[in-house]
Design an enzyme around this catalytic site. Sequence first.
Site, PDB file in Angstrom:
ATOM      1  N   THR A 200       9.563 -52.911  -5.601  1.00 33.77           N
ATOM      2  CA  THR A 200       9.541 -53.929  -4.544  1.00 33.77           C
ATOM      3  C   THR A 200       9.604 -53.272  -3.165  1.00 33.77           C
ATOM      4  O   THR A 200       9.305 -53.921  -2.168  1.00 33.77           O
ATOM      5  CB  THR A 200      10.756 -54.877  -4.673  1.00 33.77           C
ATOM      6  OG1 THR A 200      11.921 -54.078  -4.855  1.00 33.77           O
ATOM      7  CG2 THR A 200      10.611 -55.816  -5.859  1.00 33.77           C
TER       8      THR A 200
ATOM      9  N   LEU B  14      16.261 -39.920 -11.166  1.00 32.70           N
ATOM     10  CA  LEU B  14      17.491 -40.285 -10.456  1.00 32.70           C
ATOM     11  C   LEU B  14      17.479 -39.703  -9.037  1.00 32.70           C
ATOM     12  O   LEU B  14      18.513 -39.520  -8.405  1.00 32.70           O
ATOM     13  CB  LEU B  14      18.726 -39.814 -11.235  1.00 32.70           C
ATOM     14  CG  LEU B  14      18.865 -40.403 -12.647  1.00 32.70           C
ATOM     15  CD1 LEU B  14      20.065 -39.810 -13.373  1.00 32.70           C
ATOM     16  CD2 LEU B  14      18.981 -41.933 -12.611  1.00 32.70           C
ATOM     17  N   SER B  15      16.288 -39.415  -8.561  1.00 37.77           N
ATOM     18  CA  SER B  15      16.063 -39.038  -7.158  1.00 37.77           C
ATOM     19  C   SER B  15      16.621 -37.683  -6.753  1.00 37.77           C
ATOM     20  O   SER B  15      17.246 -37.541  -5.701  1.00 37.77           O
ATOM     21  CB  SER B  15      16.620 -40.115  -6.212  1.00 37.77           C
ATOM     22  OG  SER B  15      15.901 -41.290  -6.382  1.00 37.77           O
ATOM     23  N   SER B  16      16.350 -36.681  -7.578  1.00 35.71           N
ATOM     24  CA  SER B  16      16.750 -35.343  -7.154  1.00 35.71           C
ATOM     25  C   SER B  16      15.966 -34.931  -5.905  1.00 35.71           C
ATOM     26  O   SER B  16      16.527 -34.307  -5.001  1.00 35.71           O
ATOM     27  CB  SER B  16      16.578 -34.327  -8.278  1.00 35.71           C
ATOM     28  OG  SER B  16      15.263 -34.357  -8.773  1.00 35.71           O
ATOM     29  N   SER B  17      14.689 -35.301  -5.804  1.00 39.33           N
ATOM     30  CA  SER B  17      13.939 -34.865  -4.616  1.00 39.33           C
ATOM     31  C   SER B  17      14.402 -35.605  -3.364  1.00 39.33           C
ATOM     32  O   SER B  17      14.547 -34.982  -2.307  1.00 39.33           O
ATOM     33  CB  SER B  17      12.428 -34.970  -4.823  1.00 39.33           C
ATOM     34  OG  SER B  17      12.075 -36.194  -5.358  1.00 39.33           O
TER      35      SER B  17
ATOM     36  N   ASP C 143      14.861 -44.640  -2.264  1.00 40.66           N
ATOM     37  CA  ASP C 143      15.627 -43.496  -2.761  1.00 40.66           C
ATOM     38  C   ASP C 143      16.341 -42.760  -1.628  1.00 40.66           C
ATOM     39  O   ASP C 143      17.526 -42.434  -1.723  1.00 40.66           O
ATOM     40  CB  ASP C 143      14.706 -42.521  -3.506  1.00 40.66           C
ATOM     41  CG  ASP C 143      13.934 -43.195  -4.629  1.00 40.66           C
ATOM     42  OD1 ASP C 143      14.274 -44.335  -4.978  1.00 40.66           O
ATOM     43  OD2 ASP C 143      12.995 -42.570  -5.150  1.00 40.66           O
TER      44      ASP C 143
END
Length: 389
Positions: A35, A127-130, A175
């Site tokens: 979204t 899980l948004s390491s970057s 993120d």
Amino acid sequence: MIEKLTQKFQELYGGQGDIRAYFAPGRVNLIGEHTDYNGGHVFPCALTLGTYVVARSREDRVLRFYSMNFDSLGVIKATLDDLVPDEKASWTNYPKGVMWAFEKRGFQLTHGLDIAIYGDIPNGSGLSSSASLEVVTGIMLKDVFSFEQLSMTDIALIGQDSENNYNGCNCGIMDQFASAMGKKDYAIFLDTNTLNYEYVPVMLKDAKIVIINSKVKHSLVDSAYNDRRNECEIALKELQTVTDISSLGELTEEEFETYKDVIQSPVRQKRAKHAVYENQRTIKAVEALKDNNVELFGQLMNASHASLRYDYEVSCEEIDILVDLAQAMPGVIGSRITGGGFGGCTVNIVKNEVVDVFITEIGKEYKEKVGHEAEFYVVDIGDGARVLR
Ligand code: GLA
């Protein structure tokens, strides 16, 4: 952790001077998927897992990068005069992209840095390491160069810019925003159209958030993500021929049903339907949580998964196995895929008394069906990015 990383830093680069340390977390999104580039709402929270940086200024314009996660790559050198994406530069394209985005905005980086990094978010898990690496780089630059005028929202936007325009993934703001703005024990109800947000306490009474990592990441992730974005953009243009909106997030379900037939392809209709309904579901889910109605929150999570599976088509077999097993288990309040899709993780709300059974049973069945182990994390919601020292 930070002691070990500092020790490694000193071994690599020598021990003197003003050595500083920073942290930015990964995130899990509770509801509101796909979204954030459709002007809708998201509801992520920061994890206690994330990326640590230890850094020290240099007098020249050299950059030296080292990551404990990619130890075999050793120290990777670059310079501030050559901030262009380079496949050979591997993971350092993330911090370099953020430096590029600072300079692009006129924030001049007047000297180089020695940097050592460690992250405890499993790579490729969604899980948004970057994003955490981008945000931790942002707060480091803000601190080292005293860019006091930059807010945490600016840091998130700079991270997103670097991801979109330096690293080539056309992601939304969720993120980076969650990593920058997270708050312990709260999720962030963010309107991605205005960037207005509200912290909502996540009080699950007798339940916990359990993440399951499927340990699969299908290779089409980035291209399929960008395809979904394009499909939504075309559907929006088609809808704009009959209604005055600037994003799909502005439509209610009823409005969508009234106008949907102007969308010429059935696939695009499904994509737009997901974006509209998921946004409304997210608004309802936050209301439910505020009313202490965790059961309803869970039902909306389940509905979110069905929509991502059948209408948005960003799930995959392994993830559906995990979600089906979880949703069928007594004591599981809700279960869905989280993040971009095509692998990665599911997020589950699980009653305390069944958490152990949940982990052993689903772990066993997943291994039997898929052939490799899943990983389970019973998570706490942590704070956003911060200077440690
Ligand atoms: C990825 C992107 C986010 C968001 C999610 C899907 O994590 O980076 O911006 O679009 O997918 O909700």
